[in-house]
Design an enzyme around this catalytic site. Structure first.
Site, mmCIF file in Angstrom:
data_model
loop_
_atom_site.group_PDB
_atom_site.id
_atom_site.type_symbol
_atom_site.label_atom_id
_atom_site.label_comp_id
_atom_site.label_asym_id
_atom_site.label_seq_id
_atom_site.Cartn_x
_atom_site.Cartn_y
_atom_site.Cartn_z
ATOM 1 C CG ASP A 281 10.669 -2.014 3.773
ATOM 2 O OD1 ASP A 281 9.503 -2.111 4.193
ATOM 3 O OD2 ASP A 281 11.112 -2.703 2.840
ATOM 4 C CG LEU B 157 12.307 -10.151 9.085
ATOM 5 C CD1 LEU B 157 13.082 -10.934 10.117
ATOM 6 C CD2 LEU B 157 10.978 -9.706 9.675
ATOM 7 C CB SER B 158 13.272 -4.154 5.920
ATOM 8 O OG SER B 158 12.127 -4.172 5.186
ATOM 9 C CB SER B 159 18.524 -7.299 5.977
ATOM 10 O OG SER B 159 18.282 -7.769 4.676
ATOM 11 C CB SER B 160 18.161 -3.812 1.837
ATOM 12 O OG SER B 160 16.781 -3.751 1.677
ATOM 13 C CB THR C 29 -0.894 0.047 1.258
ATOM 14 O OG1 THR C 29 -0.085 -0.308 2.382
ATOM 15 C CG2 THR C 29 -2.043 -0.928 1.160
HETATM 16 C C1 GLA Z 1 8.897 -4.255 0.398
HETATM 17 C C2 GLA Z 1 9.094 -2.790 0.030
HETATM 18 C C3 GLA Z 1 8.128 -1.884 0.788
HETATM 19 C C4 GLA Z 1 6.686 -2.371 0.671
HETATM 20 C C5 GLA Z 1 6.598 -3.865 0.974
HETATM 21 C C6 GLA Z 1 5.231 -4.421 0.725
HETATM 22 O O1 GLA Z 1 9.259 -4.477 1.737
HETATM 23 O O2 GLA Z 1 10.411 -2.391 0.292
HETATM 24 O O3 GLA Z 1 8.235 -0.557 0.337
HETATM 25 O O4 GLA Z 1 6.153 -2.071 -0.585
HETATM 26 O O5 GLA Z 1 7.547 -4.623 0.222
HETATM 27 O O6 GLA Z 1 4.316 -3.866 1.588
#
Ligand code: GLA
Length: 387
Positions: A174, A126-129, A38
């Protein structure tokens, strides 16, 4: 590795490689309770930072090159600070991108030495980057810019790094979560106005558990960018800036003019926007059953309409449902990674045991389980002693 052990390791390697001490910075990975795909549609997200971080020791070196060592990858890289100096190593491009994006905004960056490591699992959603980007953005703001770059801009610097140096057209969620995270709080962010509020999250009888399928999750060159393109096409067709302003009624009117695929992508986004708002109301009322139900709906939408699930994640979702987990869904971009599960405290041990055994039996490897601890985002951990 605990965060304390990691810090000791970083300090040891830094003093062996470069001598002496630098400042220690950290930034966190994130979870997202609800509101997936979103952010780049101008909608709402509901993330929080977690107790797993990327940590770096950083010190200006008086040169015009960056010298950086990654403990986890066991690689060293050196690069200059001009556009043509971009390193080949993908991990180093994140750091190079942060330097360049700060410079492009008129900020200051000079050469520095750095050693970093992390305990945010890679490719788990989990957004390590984002943690890596936010850690270095925060550090360079502190070391070279008197902390004058505001926190939203730090998040945007991370996002632009993804766009311009890493090939992922991600939204802002993230990096926002990694920069703004606060212990014990989730955050509801309106990705159009960028207004947000902290939402204390410490339910008495429930907890959040992640189940990592360990299926590799790679967003660059992935269908992630294609999902975004679908949404943008539909928004354009509807004559609006983003799908934030779309309704099912309007979408149904153009159904025959767009592809079935684009229709279902947009349908998911419109429904997800409503779900985030419903979850906020439910949280305010302490109604975790409704929160959980919405999470299952999100999973179904992500799997069937947005098509970012995979067999293993759908299996984890089915098992959660069968075991009486209150809510469960894919978390993050999808295409592998984790499910996030909301469950009563007294179901925790049984759930962990059963889901591990059943997944192992079917796929031949155990998933990893992480109990969620909502923690602080980007920060200075320790300042080097002044000489
Ligand atoms: C990844 C992207 C975010 C978001 C999610 C899905 O983590 O980096 O910006 O779009 O996917 O919600």
């Amino acid at each position: 590795m605990t965060t304390e052990e990691m810090q000791k390791k970083i300090e040891k390697v830094f003093s062996e490689r470069f001598g002496g001490k630098g400042n220690i910075y950290a930034s966190a990975g994130r979870i997202n309770l609800i509101g997936e795909h979103t952010d780049y549609n101008g909608g709402f997200v509901f993330p929080g930072a977690i107790d797993k971080v990327i940590m770096a020791e950083v010190r200006p070196n008086g040169l015009d090159i960056v010298r950086v060592f990654s403990i986890d990858i066991d690689q060293y890289c050196e690069f200059g600070l001009n556009e043509e100096d971009a390193p080949k190593e993908s991990w180093a491009r994140y750091i190079f991108g942060i330097c360049r994006e700060i410079q492009k905004r008129g900020g200051d960056v000079k050469g520095f030495d750095a050693v970093f490591a992390g305990n945010v699992p890679l490719g788990a959603g989990l957004s390590s980057s984002a943690a890596l980007e936010s850690c270095f953005a925060f550090a360079l703001n502190d070391l070279y810019n008197g902390n004058n770059i505001d926190k939203f801009e730090l998040a945007r610097i991370g996002q632009s790094t993804e766009h311009n140096y890493c090939g992922v057209n991600c939204g802002i969620m993230d990096q926002f979560a990694s920069v703004f995270g606060r212990k014990g709080n989730l955050m509801r962010l309106d990705c159009r106005s960028m207004e947000f509020e902290y939402f204390p999250f410490s339910p008495e009888n429930y907890r959040l558990v992640l189940v990592d399928s360990r299926v590799k999750h790679e967003l660059a060159d992935s269908p992630y960018n294609k999902r975004r393109e679908s949404c943008e096409r539909v928004a354009k067709r509807l004559g609006i800036e983003t799908l934030r302003d779309a309704t099912m009624e309007a979408l149904n009117k153009i159904k025959t003019d767009i592809t079935a695929e684009d229709f279902f992508r947009a349908k998911f986004v419109i429904e997800e926007k409503e779900r985030v708002l419903a979850v906020c109301d439910a949280l305010n009322a302490g109604d975790y059953e409704t929160v959980g139900r919405k999470m299952y709906e999100t999973h179904a939408g992500l799997s069937k309409d947005y098509e970012v699930s995979c067999e293993e994640l759908d299996f984890l979702n089915d098992v959660a449902k069968e075991l009486g987990v209150t809510g469960s869904r894919i978390m993050g971009g999808g295409f592998g990674g984790c499910t996030i599960n909301l469950l009563p405290n007294d179901l925790h041990d049984k759930f962990v045991k059963e889901v591990t055994a059943r997944f192992n039996e079917k796929y031949g490897h155990e998933p990893k389980i992480y109990d969620v601890v909502i923690s602080d985002g980007a920060r200075l951990v320790e300042e080097s002693p002044k000489e």
